[in-house]
Scaffold this active site. Structure first.
Site, mmCIF file in Angstrom:
data_model
loop_
_atom_site.group_PDB
_atom_site.id
_atom_site.type_symbol
_atom_site.label_atom_id
_atom_site.label_comp_id
_atom_site.label_asym_id
_atom_site.label_seq_id
_atom_site.Cartn_x
_atom_site.Cartn_y
_atom_site.Cartn_z
ATOM 1 N N LEU A 1 0.939 -1.107 -0.005
ATOM 2 C CA LEU A 1 -0.167 -0.173 0.036
ATOM 3 C C LEU A 1 0.699 1.098 0.010
ATOM 4 O O LEU A 1 0.448 2.357 -0.189
ATOM 5 C CB LEU A 1 -1.062 -0.153 1.041
ATOM 6 C CG LEU A 1 -2.214 -0.926 1.149
ATOM 7 C CD1 LEU A 1 -2.999 -1.026 2.456
ATOM 8 C CD2 LEU A 1 -3.160 -0.663 -0.016
ATOM 9 N N ARG A 2 2.159 1.195 0.246
ATOM 10 C CA ARG A 2 3.184 2.376 0.111
ATOM 11 C C ARG A 2 2.614 3.411 1.358
ATOM 12 O O ARG A 2 1.853 2.841 2.391
ATOM 13 C CB ARG A 2 3.133 2.865 -0.971
ATOM 14 C CG ARG A 2 3.493 2.087 -2.167
ATOM 15 C CD ARG A 2 4.805 1.372 -1.864
ATOM 16 N NE ARG A 2 5.086 0.498 -3.382
ATOM 17 C CZ ARG A 2 5.842 -0.376 -3.499
ATOM 18 N NH1 ARG A 2 6.334 -1.003 -2.194
ATOM 19 N NH2 ARG A 2 6.018 -1.046 -4.706
ATOM 20 N N ASN B 1 7.810 -3.064 3.847
ATOM 21 C CA ASN B 1 9.016 -2.441 3.254
ATOM 22 C C ASN B 1 8.820 -0.924 2.978
ATOM 23 O O ASN B 1 9.123 -0.751 1.714
ATOM 24 C CB ASN B 1 9.239 -3.379 2.140
ATOM 25 C CG ASN B 1 8.426 -3.497 1.058
ATOM 26 O OD1 ASN B 1 7.312 -3.547 1.069
ATOM 27 N ND2 ASN B 1 8.913 -3.627 -0.202
ATOM 28 N N HIS C 1 9.889 -13.977 1.438
ATOM 29 C CA HIS C 1 10.365 -13.583 -0.140
ATOM 30 C C HIS C 1 11.338 -14.603 -0.420
ATOM 31 O O HIS C 1 12.575 -14.582 -0.046
ATOM 32 C CB HIS C 1 10.918 -12.219 -0.116
ATOM 33 C CG HIS C 1 11.197 -11.640 -1.592
ATOM 34 N ND1 HIS C 1 10.464 -10.771 -2.262
ATOM 35 C CD2 HIS C 1 12.227 -12.223 -2.337
ATOM 36 C CE1 HIS C 1 10.964 -10.680 -3.604
ATOM 37 N NE2 HIS C 1 12.013 -11.525 -3.722
ATOM 38 N N HIS D 1 4.345 -15.296 -3.140
ATOM 39 C CA HIS D 1 4.435 -14.982 -4.562
ATOM 40 C C HIS D 1 5.236 -16.099 -5.174
ATOM 41 O O HIS D 1 6.299 -15.836 -5.988
ATOM 42 C CB HIS D 1 5.017 -13.675 -4.965
ATOM 43 C CG HIS D 1 6.014 -13.109 -4.340
ATOM 44 N ND1 HIS D 1 7.199 -13.841 -3.834
ATOM 45 C CD2 HIS D 1 6.268 -11.924 -3.546
ATOM 46 C CE1 HIS D 1 8.198 -13.245 -3.240
ATOM 47 N NE2 HIS D 1 7.493 -11.937 -2.913
ATOM 48 N N LEU E 1 9.477 -8.534 -9.002
ATOM 49 C CA LEU E 1 10.406 -9.453 -8.260
ATOM 50 C C LEU E 1 9.624 -10.341 -7.318
ATOM 51 O O LEU E 1 8.743 -9.325 -6.633
ATOM 52 C CB LEU E 1 11.547 -8.715 -7.541
ATOM 53 C CG LEU E 1 12.726 -8.262 -8.574
ATOM 54 C CD1 LEU E 1 13.623 -7.419 -7.861
ATOM 55 C CD2 LEU E 1 13.276 -9.257 -9.306
ATOM 56 N N ASP F 1 0.414 -9.111 -4.489
ATOM 57 C CA ASP F 1 1.924 -8.578 -4.661
ATOM 58 C C ASP F 1 1.558 -7.366 -5.369
ATOM 59 O O ASP F 1 2.389 -6.777 -6.064
ATOM 60 C CB ASP F 1 2.888 -9.279 -5.040
ATOM 61 C CG ASP F 1 4.175 -8.960 -4.936
ATOM 62 O OD1 ASP F 1 4.280 -7.879 -4.036
ATOM 63 O OD2 ASP F 1 5.109 -9.418 -5.501
ATOM 64 N N ALA G 1 11.051 -2.709 -9.417
ATOM 65 C CA ALA G 1 10.146 -3.676 -9.791
ATOM 66 C C ALA G 1 8.813 -3.696 -8.927
ATOM 67 O O ALA G 1 8.762 -3.121 -7.776
ATOM 68 C CB ALA G 1 10.751 -4.999 -9.132
#
Length: 345
Positions: free
Chosen positions: A16-17, A41, A136, A174, A219, A247, A263
């Site tokens: 969602l940033r 992240n 990941h 993912h 990615l 993702d 990415a």
């Protein structure tokens, strides 16, 4: 007109940033999805329970009026993460999982884990309390080809970790390879995998054939066609170990359309339309609900949503915007390269 009614879906891997991007994209998820595992992240990353609580409040404040949406928070695993803080966050219900990013594996992952042995105290505590680890699954050592990163991760990191901590619940996020699908199928127990919308639709040709296509670069990178077919087979199988994690990863266009582009593919706008197309193509519309709405909650120990959504198939293609506007700039919406006829009513 064909209709399909399913329980309201959840997204078990979402970016969602923050700030203007968050405010611009959140409605594309909250409109159709009830819950989402939100990735940590950010810059700086969400590393403590206090960070997660503050980020959750920013997300809640950005949800459009009338939408019912629950962000499920995660912590960014570092070599200095405090096991007591992790346990407290999980025990309070605030934090649902911890995310392992190998350092350098993807966007904003430089603070990630370089030596998994240094994170072992946290992982041991998580195994004790039943807390999921979202992974990941790629190595980042320069001698490993980018298309082999997932397979090498399984062999050199994931399998040894599972042998050392068999009680640790691990979500292989993912999944992009047949290797990943087969590993999950062959190892019963505390292991499941999320699959993205776009990896069911594109292979690496979408990025490279006819010129570089930055809006198909993500990615883990899309792989060969045989891997895409393995992902499709897993997604439509009804196997409870596989579920949707889009993702969906928004970047403003200047960060994608440049000499060293970011990415990420933004799929939140049309994910359900794309998935209905894929499942219909595979003759498995009756298993779409399991993939989007049932398997994920079962894995994370949550009830399935009681609300439903209706998907309708139109006679003419559904039009989606090519881009969305945010305070931070334009974001390109995923183009599946085929017309979409299904849409949420």
């Amino acid at each position: 007109m064909q209709e399909l009614v399913i329980r309201r879906p959840d997204d078990w891997h979402l970016h969602l940033r923050d700030g203007g991007v968050l405010r611009g994209v959140i409605g594309d998820t909250s409109r159709h999805f009830a819950r989402a595992i939100v990735m940590p992240n950010l810059v700086p990353p969400v590393v403590t329970s206090a960070d997660a609580a503050a980020y959750r409040q920013r997300i809640l404040a950005a949800i459009p009026a009338g939408d019912r949406f629950e962000p499920l928070m995660t912590l960014y695993l570092t070599e200095g993460t405090d096991p007591d803080d992790v346990e407290a966050g999980y025990g309070s219900g605030l934090v649902k999982a911890v995310k392992l990013y190998p350092a350098g594996a993807t966007t904003n992952s430089h603070s990630g884990v370089r030596d998994i042995a240094k994170a072992m105290p946290v992982l041991e505590r998580m195994a004790e309390i039943g807390m999921p680890l979202c992974v990941h699954g790629e190595v980042t050592t320069p001698e490993v080809d980018i298309f082999d990163r997932e397979a090498v991760f399984i062999e050199t990191v994931l399998d040894p970790l599972r042998r050392r901590l068999p009680d640790l619940r691990i979500t292989m996020e993912h999944v992009t390879t047949k290797d990943g699908v087969d590993y999950i199928k062959e190892h019963a127990g505390n292991l499941a995998g999320s699959i993205t919308t776009h990896h069911l639709i594109i292979n690496r040709n979408a990025i490279l054939v006819g010129g570089i296509k930055p809006h198909y670069y993500c990615l883990p990178v899309a792989k060969r066609e045989r891997h895409r077919q393995a992902l499709r087979a897993a997604a439509v199988s009804g196997d409870v170990r596989f579920f949707l994690g889009t993702d969906s990863a928004p970047h403003v266009d200047p960060l994608k359309e440049c000499a060293c582009g970011c990415a990420g593919i933004y799929t939140s706008v049309n994910t359900m339309s794309c998935l209905a197309h894929v499942f219909e193509e595979e003759g498995a519309l009756d298993r779409l609900e399991a993939f989007t709405s049932l398997n994920g909650p079962a894995w994370y120990g949550l009830p399935a949503n009681e609300e439903t959504i209706t998907l309708r198939k139109a006679n003419e293609p559904v039009r989606y915007p090519a881009k969305i506007e945010t305070e931070a700039g334009l974001i390109t919406v995923f183009d599946p390269l085929f017309p979409l006829y299904w849409a949420v009513a």
